[in-house]
Design a protein around this motif. Structure first.
Motif, PDB file in Angstrom:
ATOM      1  N   THR A  36       0.836  -1.214   0.000  1.00 34.07           N
ATOM      2  CA  THR A  36       0.000   0.000   0.000  1.00 34.07           C
ATOM      3  C   THR A  36       0.867   1.259   0.000  1.00 34.07           C
ATOM      4  OG1 THR A  36      -1.684  -1.206   1.238  1.00 34.07           O
ATOM      5  CG2 THR A  36      -1.851   1.190   1.205  1.00 34.07           C
ATOM      6  N   GLU A  37       1.946   1.235   0.807  1.00 35.07           N
ATOM      7  CA  GLU A  37       2.831   2.399   0.837  1.00 35.07           C
ATOM      8  C   GLU A  37       3.523   2.611  -0.499  1.00 35.07           C
ATOM      9  OE1 GLU A  37       5.489   1.821   4.020  1.00 35.07           O
ATOM     10  OE2 GLU A  37       4.003   2.207   5.616  1.00 35.07           O
ATOM     11  N   VAL A  38       3.983   1.502  -1.128  1.00 32.47           N
ATOM     12  CA  VAL A  38       4.660   1.632  -2.428  1.00 32.47           C
ATOM     13  C   VAL A  38       3.695   2.172  -3.462  1.00 32.47           C
ATOM     14  CG1 VAL A  38       5.716   0.317  -4.280  1.00 32.47           C
ATOM     15  CG2 VAL A  38       6.366  -0.128  -1.927  1.00 32.47           C
ATOM     16  N   ALA A  39       2.464   1.655  -3.447  1.00 29.39           N
ATOM     17  CA  ALA A  39       1.491   2.125  -4.430  1.00 29.39           C
ATOM     18  C   ALA A  39       1.188   3.608  -4.232  1.00 29.39           C
ATOM     19  CB  ALA A  39       0.215   1.303  -4.333  1.00 29.39           C
ATOM     20  N   SER A  40       1.034   3.997  -2.988  1.00 25.98           N
ATOM     21  CA  SER A  40       0.738   5.415  -2.730  1.00 25.98           C
ATOM     22  C   SER A  40       1.933   6.301  -3.088  1.00 25.98           C
ATOM     23  CB  SER A  40       0.359   5.595  -1.266  1.00 25.98           C
ATOM     24  OG  SER A  40       1.431   5.175  -0.434  1.00 25.98           O
ATOM     25  N   ALA A  41       3.167   5.787  -2.831  1.00 24.24           N
ATOM     26  CA  ALA A  41       4.356   6.575  -3.184  1.00 24.24           C
ATOM     27  C   ALA A  41       4.482   6.727  -4.691  1.00 24.24           C
ATOM     28  CB  ALA A  41       5.602   5.914  -2.601  1.00 24.24           C
ATOM     29  N   SER A  42       4.218   5.635  -5.433  1.00 26.15           N
ATOM     30  CA  SER A  42       4.309   5.719  -6.898  1.00 26.15           C
ATOM     31  C   SER A  42       3.270   6.679  -7.452  1.00 26.15           C
ATOM     32  CB  SER A  42       4.132   4.329  -7.499  1.00 26.15           C
ATOM     33  OG  SER A  42       2.862   3.813  -7.147  1.00 26.15           O
ATOM     34  N   VAL A  43       2.066   6.640  -6.876  1.00 27.13           N
ATOM     35  CA  VAL A  43       1.026   7.569  -7.344  1.00 27.13           C
ATOM     36  C   VAL A  43       1.431   9.018  -7.066  1.00 27.13           C
ATOM     37  CG1 VAL A  43      -1.352   8.308  -6.965  1.00 27.13           C
ATOM     38  CG2 VAL A  43      -0.812   5.869  -7.134  1.00 27.13           C
TER      39      VAL A  43
END
Length: 648
Positions: A36-43
């Motif tokens: 979830t953190e990686v996805a939010s960081a990429s976004v």
């Protein structure tokens, strides 16, 4: 010990399995959080890149939009000096793009500068008028410029794609995987060992030795006491089971039996508890109408124990010999006791103070209901009580030594439903009749007989009926004893304290006497060598009754065999007086005997309790012979043998 260790190992395994599951859940939650953190960081990074690109593209559009274009193009025209245009805008050293807010001055300087430059750069070129296209209104905007990380470029060539290299890479991968698996297994085993050690420590902490305060708090807890009480009763019942579990059925029994087999009276057990029966005497006995193994006994006061209750009622179980099943307390000596035939859990008791008490086996030691100590009820000792009626309409009838007979509802002991004063006009000093015992004939709820301290037996009615009024029958006196009548029992079919047992035939209720007359007994059993304290007809055999006397003897009489000598005489206990006798309600094979030493004996009379078909006919002949020898019929013309009472 091995089973306990196995159980501990199983518990450890279950604990370890729970720990593994919890750890897997934690790892799964951690992976989901990271994704979830990686996805939010990429976004967020993508959004920042888009904003930066939009900012750059937008600034270029402004530059091209703000440029000026000549109205006509001529050959030889030099390139437009765009630097002059950018000169009109300000670029900050930090990389921020800034526009001046003064748009009007910007337009003028732009036009002038471009014309001058054109004139100075092109001398032989004709002048051109520059007209700007469109200049929008600008605002100040600040934007941070960031450098994007360069993406790593992976380049493949022939050398890394050969077969040999692929095989070596596979071998290395397998070895690495094996090493990783071994390392992971070692780590897991180490974790399991640590968890096992921690679990052992927790177990040791749980099974540690309790302190004195903790032990006392546990042992005195009501829940613990109730558990021990119920569990120990169950264990003792199982241990008292008299069945022979190792009996060999292949071994034959002797063909020749004992001649006296089936006629002997055998003792089953003796109930006694030092804590409750010491220095007490049994005053009354009854059997449970629903549970044939339960019997109830009442006790008087222990003069040596001032802190104990004066009266006690104990419920004994044939499968629990060491202690009573229930124990009930009273503030006064309990002189009479009876089990309710319509409520298996209710026990009634009459006390020396005159109170009627009701105990419930579902409650504790104290009574759940009791009558008040007032003139509305009894104020003298209650020696006799009977429950009469049916399941839906029944009353408790009690009598006291002041001649008062009360009728009570089971669920309301605040005041009696009816009160009857038995008074006889022929008494010298007082008209009261001191009642010591009473009994109702079978299927009779109105007429009853009472035994008195003076030795007489009287007939009385609860209500007015044809030819007789409510109260004591003043005319008929059953006289025959020189001492108090301690027991009175109708033959389902005896009415008695002296050394004899008297057998009367009750007068017919349809022909009451109009003048005073004394009714003597039709027979007297004079074999006893001591006071006879109780006598009861057998509930199944019409010609058998039992007596209990002060010398500790229990005698069985069979009128069809002999009227002079008892059929069986048994010495009970240590020779102390037997106060009460009661047959069980099931089939009459067992009899309960209450002694003055506080012990309750249970005897089995065997085949004596089984009547032959001709017993009733033989009894009628025996009674007819008694009446003929006595020379009187008491006015009975119906020949009803069931109207015989006995007193002592």
């Amino acid at each position: 010990m091995a089973e306990r260790r196995r159980a501990e190992i199983e518990a450890k395994k279950a604990k370890l399995e729970a720990l593994r599951k919890a750890r897997a859940d934690r790892q799964r939650a951690e992976n989901e959080r990271r994704q979830t953190e990686v996805a939010s960081a990429s976004v967020a990074a993508r959004r920042e890149v888009d904003d930066l690109v939009n900012a750059l593209v937008g600034s270029r559009g402004l530059d091209s939009g703000g440029d000026v274009t000549p109205s006509s193009s001529m050959p030889g025209t030099p390139p437009r000096q765009s630097a002059l245009f950018y000169g009109t805008s300000a670029l900050s050293p930090s990389g921020r793009v800034s526009r001046q807010s003064d748009v009007g001055s910007d337009r003028i300087s732009m036009g002038t500068t471009m014309i001058a430059t054109a004139n100075s750069g092109t001398e032989h070129v004709m002048e051109r008028t520059l007209t700007p296209r469109f200049v929008p209104d600008l605002i100040d905007v600040e934007q941070e410029l960031f450098e994007l990380p360069q993406r790593e470029r992976v380049i493949y060539n022939k050398e890394v794609q050969t077969t040999a290299v692929e095989v070596e890479t596979a071998e290395v991968s397998i070895e690495n995987i094996q090493r990783e698996l071994e390392a992971e297994r070692a780590v897991r085993e180490k974790e399991l060992e640590e968890e096992s050690i921690q679990l052992d420590k927790e177990i040791e902490q749980e099974i540690r030795e309790l302190s004195e305060e903790e032990r006392t708090s546990i042992l005195t807890a009501p829940e613990f006491l109730d558990f021990v009480e119920q569990s120990s009763k169950i264990v003792q019942r199982a241990l008292n089971d008299g069945y022979d579990y190792i009996r060999d059925y292949t071994v034959g029994t002797e063909a020749n039996g004992d001649d006296s087999e089936g006629k002997r009276v055998k003792r089953i057990c003796a109930f006694y508890d030092e804590r409750y029966g010491k220095n007490r005497s049994i005053t009354d006995i009854d059997w449970s109408p629903k549970y044939p193994e339960l019997s109830v006994a009442s006790y008087n006061k222990n003069p040596a124990a001032l802190n104990e209750p004066d009266g006690i009622v104990a419920v004994w179980n044939l499968h629990l010999l060491e202690r009573p099943e229930f124990v009930f307390h009273s503030q006064s000596d309990v002189l009479s006791v009876t089990c309710s035939p319509f409520h298996s859990n209710l026990v009634f008791g009459g006390t020396y103070s005159g109170q009627i008490l009701l105990w419930d086996t579902r409650s504790k030691h104290l009574p759940v209901l009791k009558t008040p100590l007032s003139a509305a009820g009894h104020t003298h000792p209650v020696y006799a009580m009977r429950m009469v009626g049916t399941q839906n309409a029944h009353n408790l009838i009690t009598s006291s030594t002041d001649g008062t007979v009360c009728s009570w509802l089971v669920d309301m002991l605040a005041q009696p439903q009816e009160t009857l004063e038995l008074i006889h006009a022929g008494h010298n000093k007082t008209g009261e009749v001191a009642i010591t015992t009473l009994d109702f004939p079978d299927n009779e709820t109105t007429t009853f007989w009472v035994g008195t301290e003076e030795g007489n037996v009287y007939q009385a009615n609860r209500y007015d009926r044809a030819g007789a009024k409510a109260g004591l029958n003043q005319h008929d006196i059953y006289k025959g004893h020189a001492g108090p009548v301690m027991g009175l029992h109708f033959h389902p079919l005896v009415g008695l304290v002296d050394w004899t047992v008297k057998l009367w035939r009750a007068k017919s209720l349809a022909k009451p006497s109009t003048t005073a007359q004394t009714i003597p007994p039709i027979y007297s059993f004079d074999e006893a060598d001591d006071y006879v304290y109780d006598a009861k007809w057998h509930p199944a055999h019409p010609a058998v009754f039992g007596t209990a006397n002060g010398s500790g003897k229990f005698e069985l009489w069979n009128l069809n065999n002999d009227t002079e000598v008892s059929a069986v005489t048994t010495n009970v206990g240590t020779g102390r007086a037997i106060n009460k006798l009661e047959w069980d309600r099931k089939d009459g094979r067992r009899v309960a005997l209450g002694c003055s030493d506080g012990k309750l004996y249970i005897y089995d009379i065997g085949d004596i309790a089984i009547p032959r078909e001709s017993e009733w006919t033989d009894l009628q002949k025996t009674i007819a012979g008694m009446v003929g020898n006595s020379g009187q019929t008491n006015g009975v013309v119906d020949g009803d043998a069931t109207r015989i009472i006995a007193g002592r």
